[in-house]
Design a protein around this motif. Structure first.
Motif, PDB file in Angstrom:
ATOM      1  N   ARG A 261    -127.539 -55.311  44.708  1.00 40.54           N
ATOM      2  CA  ARG A 261    -126.868 -55.787  45.920  1.00 40.54           C
ATOM      3  C   ARG A 261    -126.816 -54.644  46.933  1.00 40.54           C
ATOM      4  NH1 ARG A 261    -121.738 -59.321  43.797  1.00 40.54           N
ATOM      5  NH2 ARG A 261    -121.633 -59.899  46.009  1.00 40.54           N
ATOM      6  N   ARG A 262    -127.050 -54.967  48.188  1.00 41.71           N
ATOM      7  CA  ARG A 262    -127.133 -53.957  49.237  1.00 41.71           C
ATOM      8  C   ARG A 262    -125.768 -53.744  49.893  1.00 41.71           C
ATOM      9  NH1 ARG A 262    -131.155 -56.852  53.019  1.00 41.71           N
ATOM     10  NH2 ARG A 262    -129.709 -58.511  52.372  1.00 41.71           N
ATOM     11  N   VAL A 263    -125.487 -52.504  50.197  1.00 40.00           N
ATOM     12  CA  VAL A 263    -124.283 -52.136  50.939  1.00 40.00           C
ATOM     13  C   VAL A 263    -124.715 -51.674  52.328  1.00 40.00           C
ATOM     14  CG1 VAL A 263    -122.313 -50.557  51.058  1.00 40.00           C
ATOM     15  CG2 VAL A 263    -123.058 -51.423  48.833  1.00 40.00           C
ATOM     16  N   PRO A 264    -124.230 -52.299  53.402  1.00 42.20           N
ATOM     17  CA  PRO A 264    -123.152 -53.285  53.439  1.00 42.20           C
ATOM     18  C   PRO A 264    -123.637 -54.725  53.576  1.00 42.20           C
ATOM     19  CG  PRO A 264    -123.506 -52.463  55.638  1.00 42.20           C
ATOM     20  CD  PRO A 264    -124.540 -51.795  54.765  1.00 42.20           C
ATOM     21  N   GLU A 265    -124.959 -54.972  53.543  1.00 42.59           N
ATOM     22  CA  GLU A 265    -125.462 -56.320  53.813  1.00 42.59           C
ATOM     23  C   GLU A 265    -124.918 -57.358  52.828  1.00 42.59           C
ATOM     24  OE1 GLU A 265    -128.497 -53.372  55.336  1.00 42.59           O
ATOM     25  OE2 GLU A 265    -127.292 -53.635  53.506  1.00 42.59           O
ATOM     26  N   ASP A 266    -124.891 -57.005  51.545  1.00 46.68           N
ATOM     27  CA  ASP A 266    -124.455 -57.947  50.519  1.00 46.68           C
ATOM     28  C   ASP A 266    -123.052 -57.659  49.998  1.00 46.68           C
ATOM     29  OD1 ASP A 266    -127.051 -59.001  50.643  1.00 46.68           O
ATOM     30  OD2 ASP A 266    -127.757 -57.613  49.102  1.00 46.68           O
ATOM     31  N   PHE A 267    -122.565 -56.449  50.242  1.00 47.77           N
ATOM     32  CA  PHE A 267    -121.300 -56.050  49.626  1.00 47.77           C
ATOM     33  C   PHE A 267    -120.717 -54.893  50.438  1.00 47.77           C
ATOM     34  CE2 PHE A 267    -118.443 -54.378  46.388  1.00 47.77           C
ATOM     35  CZ  PHE A 267    -118.091 -55.503  45.650  1.00 47.77           C
ATOM     36  N   SER A 268    -119.425 -54.974  50.731  1.00 48.74           N
ATOM     37  CA  SER A 268    -118.759 -53.911  51.502  1.00 48.74           C
ATOM     38  C   SER A 268    -117.813 -53.117  50.612  1.00 48.74           C
ATOM     39  CB  SER A 268    -117.976 -54.506  52.678  1.00 48.74           C
ATOM     40  OG  SER A 268    -118.849 -54.951  53.695  1.00 48.74           O
ATOM     41  N   ILE A 269    -117.722 -51.826  50.896  1.00 46.58           N
ATOM     42  CA  ILE A 269    -116.869 -50.924  50.119  1.00 46.58           C
ATOM     43  C   ILE A 269    -116.072 -50.054  51.085  1.00 46.58           C
ATOM     44  CG2 ILE A 269    -116.800 -49.031  48.449  1.00 46.58           C
ATOM     45  CD1 ILE A 269    -119.434 -50.076  47.313  1.00 46.58           C
ATOM     46  N   VAL A 270    -114.769 -49.958  50.825  1.00 43.24           N
ATOM     47  CA  VAL A 270    -113.895 -49.085  51.605  1.00 43.24           C
ATOM     48  C   VAL A 270    -113.107 -48.208  50.636  1.00 43.24           C
ATOM     49  CG1 VAL A 270    -112.010 -48.925  53.280  1.00 43.24           C
ATOM     50  CG2 VAL A 270    -113.690 -50.782  53.458  1.00 43.24           C
ATOM     51  N   GLY A 271    -113.020 -46.917  50.931  1.00 41.98           N
ATOM     52  CA  GLY A 271    -112.292 -45.993  50.075  1.00 41.98           C
ATOM     53  C   GLY A 271    -110.978 -45.555  50.685  1.00 41.98           C
ATOM     54  N   PHE A 272    -110.413 -44.502  50.115  1.00 40.76           N
ATOM     55  CA  PHE A 272    -109.150 -43.950  50.602  1.00 40.76           C
ATOM     56  C   PHE A 272    -109.183 -42.436  50.402  1.00 40.76           C
ATOM     57  CE2 PHE A 272    -104.663 -45.316  51.537  1.00 40.76           C
ATOM     58  CZ  PHE A 272    -104.133 -44.054  51.716  1.00 40.76           C
ATOM     59  N   ASP A 273    -108.781 -41.673  51.383  1.00 43.18           N
ATOM     60  CA  ASP A 273    -108.607 -40.218  51.403  1.00 43.18           C
ATOM     61  C   ASP A 273    -109.406 -39.555  52.518  1.00 43.18           C
ATOM     62  OD1 ASP A 273    -106.767 -39.941  49.343  1.00 43.18           O
ATOM     63  OD2 ASP A 273    -108.310 -39.660  47.805  1.00 43.18           O
ATOM     64  N   ASP A 274    -110.615 -40.065  52.803  1.00 45.16           N
ATOM     65  CA  ASP A 274    -111.508 -39.439  53.780  1.00 45.16           C
ATOM     66  C   ASP A 274    -111.822 -38.001  53.401  1.00 45.16           C
ATOM     67  OD1 ASP A 274    -113.194 -39.284  55.955  1.00 45.16           O
ATOM     68  OD2 ASP A 274    -111.598 -38.752  57.375  1.00 45.16           O
ATOM     69  N   ILE A 275    -112.268 -37.806  52.140  1.00 41.18           N
ATOM     70  CA  ILE A 275    -112.767 -36.487  51.743  1.00 41.18           C
ATOM     71  C   ILE A 275    -114.023 -36.176  52.548  1.00 41.18           C
ATOM     72  CG2 ILE A 275    -111.788 -36.620  49.418  1.00 41.18           C
ATOM     73  CD1 ILE A 275    -114.569 -37.327  48.370  1.00 41.18           C
ATOM     74  N   GLU A 276    -114.336 -34.915  52.705  1.00 42.02           N
ATOM     75  CA  GLU A 276    -115.482 -34.520  53.527  1.00 42.02           C
ATOM     76  C   GLU A 276    -116.782 -35.154  53.025  1.00 42.02           C
ATOM     77  OE1 GLU A 276    -117.569 -30.405  55.224  1.00 42.02           O
ATOM     78  OE2 GLU A 276    -115.845 -30.317  53.877  1.00 42.02           O
ATOM     79  N   LEU A 277    -116.917 -35.276  51.697  1.00 43.73           N
ATOM     80  CA  LEU A 277    -118.123 -35.834  51.100  1.00 43.73           C
ATOM     81  C   LEU A 277    -118.375 -37.276  51.519  1.00 43.73           C
ATOM     82  CD1 LEU A 277    -120.448 -35.490  49.011  1.00 43.73           C
ATOM     83  CD2 LEU A 277    -118.824 -36.256  47.255  1.00 43.73           C
TER      84      LEU A 277
END
Length: 352
Positions: A261-277
């Protein structure tokens, strides 16, 4: 090893004059000061920090104990703490508990035995044991990111529920209706707050959170990878995931790619912290957070204030997170235009 008397002999002054020059405790003539400093440099004399701490009842050292220095969040945090402490004239002793509560207790006892002036802690768990140690110790303390119930300490953290709410609201506004959550260990308040934000954002949009779509993990990339694999295997209907930290979100990126599955075309992901990486993975990660170094600097400043004013009321400092939209989130392919503004579809209530 050279002594203060060696410095005094070379400079042609008394050792008490040397002490006054080095500790700035009494005016000394410019000539005597120059000769003392020249002698110190010539013989490489270093004053005894132990002796000085016994005289002044301070060491100018703070202890910093974190769960995992390999986690970029804590690496960036410590850099901020060290900067604030250094500017205030304090050195930092860093200890890594490696997510082991027993090792954490051992390090806490070791730091307290070393006569540190203050302690900054991000908990690795076992809050009851930590609270007992805090009660036995009178050292000024600050907890950062993770609360230690019962501890007499200031706390500096990010507003976790508000950040999680913003992350999930972003996905809802894109048109997602089947949003999962990869959470951290349930023993931590930070985990509970971020999961509550996931639930609240959906309820505010008229959606019913599906508890079957919440999977507990361990805040690591490997944990996020395994959690996302399980999620995709058992709940392929899900179109987006909110991960409770960026490392788990990065692990989820790999799992989704391996599932075809392709991100973001097929699936979206959101994280938390906003680390530099998070801005350098592919696709770059949409996340919420504040400057982690600034979080560390604020924690360091609060600790120095506590050391200098131990009787002041305890502080609970919450920094406001912001949404950082990058390339890992987009409208779901099957979403109709402006779907996010139309009436939401009710999700099935999970059986847990």
């Amino acid at each position: 090893m050279s002594t203060i008397k060696d410095v005094a002999a070379l400079a042609g002054v008394s050792f008490t004059t040397v002490s006054h020059v080095l500790n700035d405790t009494r005016p000394v003539s410019a000539d005597a000061r120059r000769r003392v400093l020249a002698a110190v440099e010539e013989i490489g004399y270093l004053p005894s920090a132990v002796a000085r701490s016994l005289r002044k009842s301070e060491t100018k050292i703070v202890g910093v104990l974190v769960p995992n220095v390999q986690n970029p969040f804590f690496a960036e945090l410590v850099c901020g703490v060290e900067e604030a402490c250094r500017l205030a004239g304090y050195s930092v002793f860093l200890c890594n508990s490696d997510n082991d509560p027993k090792r954490q207790q051992q390090y806490m006892r070791t730091l307290l035995e070393k006569r540190i002036d203050g302690l900054l802690l991000s908990s690795a768990g076992d809050s009851e044991a930590l609270a007992r140690i805090f009660k036995l110790a009178s050292v000024p303390a600050v907890t950062v990111d993770r609360l230690v119930p019962g501890a007499r300490a200031d706390r500096v953290a990010v507003h976790n529920q508000a950040g999680a709410h913003a992350a999930v609201k972003h996905l809802i506004e894109l048109g997602h209706r089947k949003i999962a959550c990869i959470s951290g260990p349930s023993e931590f308040e930070v985990t509970i707050e971020r999961a509550d934000g996931w639930r609240a954002a959906q309820r505010d949009a008229g959606l019913q959170p599906n508890e079957d779509w919440l999977i507990e993990s361990d805040f690591s990339s490997a944990g996020g990878y395994e959690a996302a694999r399980a999620l995709l295997r058992h709940h392929p209907e899900v179109t987006a995931v909110f991960a409770s930290n960026d490392l788990m979100a990065i692990g989820a990126l790999r799992a989704v790619a391996e599932a075809g599955r392709r991100v973001p075309e097929d699936f979206s992901i959101v994280g938390f912290d906003d680390i530099e990486l998070s801005g350098f993975v592919h696709p770059a990660l949409t996340t919420v957070g504040c400057s982690i170094k600034e979080l560390g600097r604020e924690a360091g400043r609060v600790l120095i204030e506590r050391i200098e004013n131990p009787g002041a009321p305890l502080k609970d400092v919450l920094l406001s997170p912001r949404l950082v939209v990058r390339q890992s989130s987009a409208k779901p392919q099957l979403a109709e235009p402006n779907q996010a503004l139309e009436k939401p579809v009710q999700a099935q209530v999970g059986g847990r």
